[in-house]
Scaffold this motif. Sequence first.
Motif, PDB file in Angstrom:
ATOM      1  N   MET A   1       0.838  -1.189   0.000  1.00  0.00           N
ATOM      2  CA  MET A   1       0.000   0.000   0.000  1.00  0.00           C
ATOM      3  C   MET A   1       0.877   1.245   0.000  1.00  0.00           C
ATOM      4  O   MET A   1       1.896   1.306   0.664  1.00  0.00           O
ATOM      5  CB  MET A   1      -0.905  -0.004   1.226  1.00  0.00           C
ATOM      6  CG  MET A   1      -1.883   1.109   1.223  1.00  0.00           C
ATOM      7  SD  MET A   1      -3.066   0.882   2.555  1.00  0.00           S
ATOM      8  CE  MET A   1      -3.492   2.562   2.827  1.00  0.00           C
ATOM      9  N   GLU A   2       0.451   2.251  -0.742  1.00  0.00           N
ATOM     10  CA  GLU A   2       1.206   3.482  -0.867  1.00  0.00           C
ATOM     11  C   GLU A   2       1.061   4.329   0.385  1.00  0.00           C
ATOM     12  O   GLU A   2      -0.008   4.390   0.987  1.00  0.00           O
ATOM     13  CB  GLU A   2       0.696   4.262  -2.075  1.00  0.00           C
ATOM     14  CG  GLU A   2       0.796   3.480  -3.363  1.00  0.00           C
ATOM     15  CD  GLU A   2      -0.206   3.963  -4.384  1.00  0.00           C
ATOM     16  OE1 GLU A   2      -1.325   4.331  -3.993  1.00  0.00           O
ATOM     17  OE2 GLU A   2       0.127   3.947  -5.572  1.00  0.00           O
ATOM     18  N   ALA A   3       2.147   5.002   0.767  1.00  0.00           N
ATOM     19  CA  ALA A   3       2.106   5.906   1.917  1.00  0.00           C
ATOM     20  C   ALA A   3       1.373   7.178   1.509  1.00  0.00           C
ATOM     21  O   ALA A   3       1.513   7.669   0.398  1.00  0.00           O
ATOM     22  CB  ALA A   3       3.518   6.221   2.379  1.00  0.00           C
ATOM     23  N   ARG A   4       0.567   7.708   2.415  1.00  0.00           N
ATOM     24  CA  ARG A   4      -0.230   8.905   2.160  1.00  0.00           C
ATOM     25  C   ARG A   4       0.292  10.056   3.022  1.00  0.00           C
ATOM     26  O   ARG A   4       0.751   9.841   4.138  1.00  0.00           O
ATOM     27  CB  ARG A   4      -1.697   8.657   2.498  1.00  0.00           C
ATOM     28  CG  ARG A   4      -2.298   7.373   1.977  1.00  0.00           C
ATOM     29  CD  ARG A   4      -2.698   7.374   0.557  1.00  0.00           C
ATOM     30  NE  ARG A   4      -3.734   8.333   0.284  1.00  0.00           N
ATOM     31  CZ  ARG A   4      -4.099   8.661  -0.945  1.00  0.00           C
ATOM     32  NH1 ARG A   4      -3.515   8.124  -1.971  1.00  0.00           N
ATOM     33  NH2 ARG A   4      -5.043   9.538  -1.155  1.00  0.00           N
ATOM     34  N   ILE A   5       0.206  11.272   2.494  1.00  0.00           N
ATOM     35  CA  ILE A   5       0.593  12.461   3.247  1.00  0.00           C
ATOM     36  C   ILE A   5      -0.559  13.464   3.224  1.00  0.00           C
ATOM     37  O   ILE A   5      -1.440  13.396   2.369  1.00  0.00           O
ATOM     38  CB  ILE A   5       1.884  13.108   2.690  1.00  0.00           C
ATOM     39  CG1 ILE A   5       1.683  13.569   1.237  1.00  0.00           C
ATOM     40  CG2 ILE A   5       3.062  12.151   2.806  1.00  0.00           C
ATOM     41  CD1 ILE A   5       2.810  14.421   0.703  1.00  0.00           C
ATOM     42  N   PRO A   6      -0.539  14.419   4.164  1.00  0.00           N
ATOM     43  CA  PRO A   6      -1.596  15.443   4.184  1.00  0.00           C
ATOM     44  C   PRO A   6      -1.544  16.337   2.952  1.00  0.00           C
ATOM     45  O   PRO A   6      -0.476  16.584   2.385  1.00  0.00           O
ATOM     46  CB  PRO A   6      -1.279  16.245   5.448  1.00  0.00           C
ATOM     47  CG  PRO A   6      -0.467  15.337   6.292  1.00  0.00           C
ATOM     48  CD  PRO A   6       0.323  14.492   5.344  1.00  0.00           C
ATOM     49  N   SER A   7      -2.714  16.808   2.560  1.00  0.00           N
ATOM     50  CA  SER A   7      -2.817  17.787   1.479  1.00  0.00           C
ATOM     51  C   SER A   7      -3.980  18.717   1.802  1.00  0.00           C
ATOM     52  O   SER A   7      -4.821  18.413   2.642  1.00  0.00           O
ATOM     53  CB  SER A   7      -3.052  17.101   0.132  1.00  0.00           C
ATOM     54  OG  SER A   7      -4.336  16.535   0.085  1.00  0.00           O
ATOM     55  N   ILE A   8      -3.991  19.846   1.147  1.00  0.00           N
ATOM     56  CA  ILE A   8      -5.090  20.792   1.332  1.00  0.00           C
ATOM     57  C   ILE A   8      -6.291  20.290   0.541  1.00  0.00           C
ATOM     58  O   ILE A   8      -6.192  20.004  -0.649  1.00  0.00           O
ATOM     59  CB  ILE A   8      -4.680  22.203   0.893  1.00  0.00           C
ATOM     60  CG1 ILE A   8      -3.611  22.751   1.844  1.00  0.00           C
ATOM     61  CG2 ILE A   8      -5.890  23.131   0.845  1.00  0.00           C
ATOM     62  CD1 ILE A   8      -3.089  24.130   1.494  1.00  0.00           C
ATOM     63  N   ALA A   9      -7.420  20.158   1.228  1.00  0.00           N
ATOM     64  CA  ALA A   9      -8.658  19.721   0.592  1.00  0.00           C
ATOM     65  C   ALA A   9      -9.500  20.913   0.146  1.00  0.00           C
ATOM     66  O   ALA A   9     -10.204  20.845  -0.855  1.00  0.00           O
ATOM     67  CB  ALA A   9      -9.465  18.849   1.550  1.00  0.00           C
ATOM     68  N   CYS A  10      -9.403  22.023   0.914  1.00  0.00           N
ATOM     69  CA  CYS A  10     -10.255  23.179   0.636  1.00  0.00           C
ATOM     70  C   CYS A  10      -9.617  24.425   1.225  1.00  0.00           C
ATOM     71  O   CYS A  10      -9.007  24.369   2.298  1.00  0.00           O
ATOM     72  CB  CYS A  10     -11.633  22.948   1.256  1.00  0.00           C
ATOM     73  SG  CYS A  10     -12.757  24.356   1.151  1.00  0.00           S
ATOM     74  N   ILE A  99      -0.661  10.828  -2.360  1.00  0.00           N
ATOM     75  CA  ILE A  99       0.359   9.793  -2.214  1.00  0.00           C
ATOM     76  C   ILE A  99       1.707  10.462  -1.981  1.00  0.00           C
ATOM     77  O   ILE A  99       2.045  11.442  -2.655  1.00  0.00           O
ATOM     78  CB  ILE A  99       0.397   8.907  -3.478  1.00  0.00           C
ATOM     79  CG1 ILE A  99      -0.956   8.226  -3.661  1.00  0.00           C
ATOM     80  CG2 ILE A  99       1.519   7.889  -3.408  1.00  0.00           C
ATOM     81  CD1 ILE A  99      -1.164   7.613  -5.013  1.00  0.00           C
ATOM     82  N   ALA A 100       2.478   9.941  -1.039  1.00  0.00           N
ATOM     83  CA  ALA A 100       3.799  10.503  -0.729  1.00  0.00           C
ATOM     84  C   ALA A 100       4.728  10.292  -1.918  1.00  0.00           C
ATOM     85  O   ALA A 100       4.866   9.171  -2.407  1.00  0.00           O
ATOM     86  CB  ALA A 100       4.369   9.844   0.513  1.00  0.00           C
ATOM     87  N   PRO A 101       5.380  11.366  -2.384  1.00  0.00           N
ATOM     88  CA  PRO A 101       6.261  11.231  -3.545  1.00  0.00           C
ATOM     89  C   PRO A 101       7.582  10.536  -3.217  1.00  0.00           C
ATOM     90  O   PRO A 101       8.192   9.934  -4.085  1.00  0.00           O
ATOM     91  CB  PRO A 101       6.485  12.674  -3.999  1.00  0.00           C
ATOM     92  CG  PRO A 101       6.236  13.503  -2.785  1.00  0.00           C
ATOM     93  CD  PRO A 101       5.237  12.748  -1.955  1.00  0.00           C
ATOM     94  N   THR A 102       8.022  10.652  -1.962  1.00  0.00           N
ATOM     95  CA  THR A 102       9.295  10.054  -1.547  1.00  0.00           C
ATOM     96  C   THR A 102       9.123   9.371  -0.198  1.00  0.00           C
ATOM     97  O   THR A 102       8.189   9.686   0.554  1.00  0.00           O
ATOM     98  CB  THR A 102      10.394  11.126  -1.419  1.00  0.00           C
ATOM     99  OG1 THR A 102      10.027  12.027  -0.368  1.00  0.00           O
ATOM    100  CG2 THR A 102      10.588  11.898  -2.715  1.00  0.00           C
ATOM    101  N   PRO A 103      10.040   8.465   0.165  1.00  0.00           N
ATOM    102  CA  PRO A 103       9.970   7.847   1.500  1.00  0.00           C
ATOM    103  C   PRO A 103      10.118   8.865   2.634  1.00  0.00           C
ATOM    104  O   PRO A 103       9.512   8.713   3.689  1.00  0.00           O
ATOM    105  CB  PRO A 103      11.132   6.854   1.496  1.00  0.00           C
ATOM    106  CG  PRO A 103      11.406   6.577   0.060  1.00  0.00           C
ATOM    107  CD  PRO A 103      11.052   7.833  -0.677  1.00  0.00           C
ATOM    108  N   GLU A 104      10.902   9.929   2.416  1.00  0.00           N
ATOM    109  CA  GLU A 104      11.063  10.969   3.450  1.00  0.00           C
ATOM    110  C   GLU A 104       9.747  11.698   3.690  1.00  0.00           C
ATOM    111  O   GLU A 104       9.382  12.010   4.810  1.00  0.00           O
ATOM    112  CB  GLU A 104      12.154  11.977   3.045  1.00  0.00           C
ATOM    113  CG  GLU A 104      13.546  11.407   3.021  1.00  0.00           C
ATOM    114  CD  GLU A 104      13.839  10.611   1.752  1.00  0.00           C
ATOM    115  OE1 GLU A 104      13.206  10.865   0.704  1.00  0.00           O
ATOM    116  OE2 GLU A 104      14.671   9.699   1.824  1.00  0.00           O
ATOM    117  N   ALA A 105       9.033  11.970   2.614  1.00  0.00           N
ATOM    118  CA  ALA A 105       7.727  12.629   2.733  1.00  0.00           C
ATOM    119  C   ALA A 105       6.730  11.730   3.450  1.00  0.00           C
ATOM    120  O   ALA A 105       5.871  12.204   4.193  1.00  0.00           O
ATOM    121  CB  ALA A 105       7.198  13.022   1.361  1.00  0.00           C
TER     122      ALA A 105
END
Length: 179
Positions: A1-10, A99-105
């Motif tokens: 499964m891909e790691a997820r990071i926060p993003s702006i929804a609104c 989706i996190a672009p890198t493992p650090e993210a």
Amino acid sequence: MEARIPSIACIGVIGRHNNPLHISLFPAIGPNSIQEPRDKLAFTFMLNSSLDIFEARMPSKTSQDFGLLHALDERIALYGWLTNTGVKLVIVVDMEGRIAPTPEAAKIGVLGLRGGDLLPAFNALQTAYIRLLQNPFYVPDDHDPKLVRGHRALEIQSPKFIREVERIGQAWYPGIVTI
């Protein structure tokens, strides 16, 4: 499964009379990089629910940063900022929005948001709003529901402002220093 990071929804810009001036929605990126659209009505209600928290904290707040206004669930949280003119900036963060672009993210996503993570986004939004006010063709009173006569739109119609808000919403990620 891909790691997820926060993003702006609104991103919501709310006038000093608690009228919505602008609402931008940003789709979640689902599995297989499919964009999942967001429900504008649901986010309008979320922004509206944050107004009571602004009012409750107003007398005791000395800074513009209102921080976390409230978390709706483990995924969605609302953060607020108050300008000198009484306009409220609200950012809704989806803790699993992309989706996190890198493992650090991905590591940042696991830790969650820190207090200053949204500061660059709020500073950029406030700068965009100040630039809008400096436009000689923009009249803030045209968006005041108490002064508007007829059926004129109360929302901000400036394409430059709308593009800047869209850019901020798409460019932000936890840990960014400037936008």
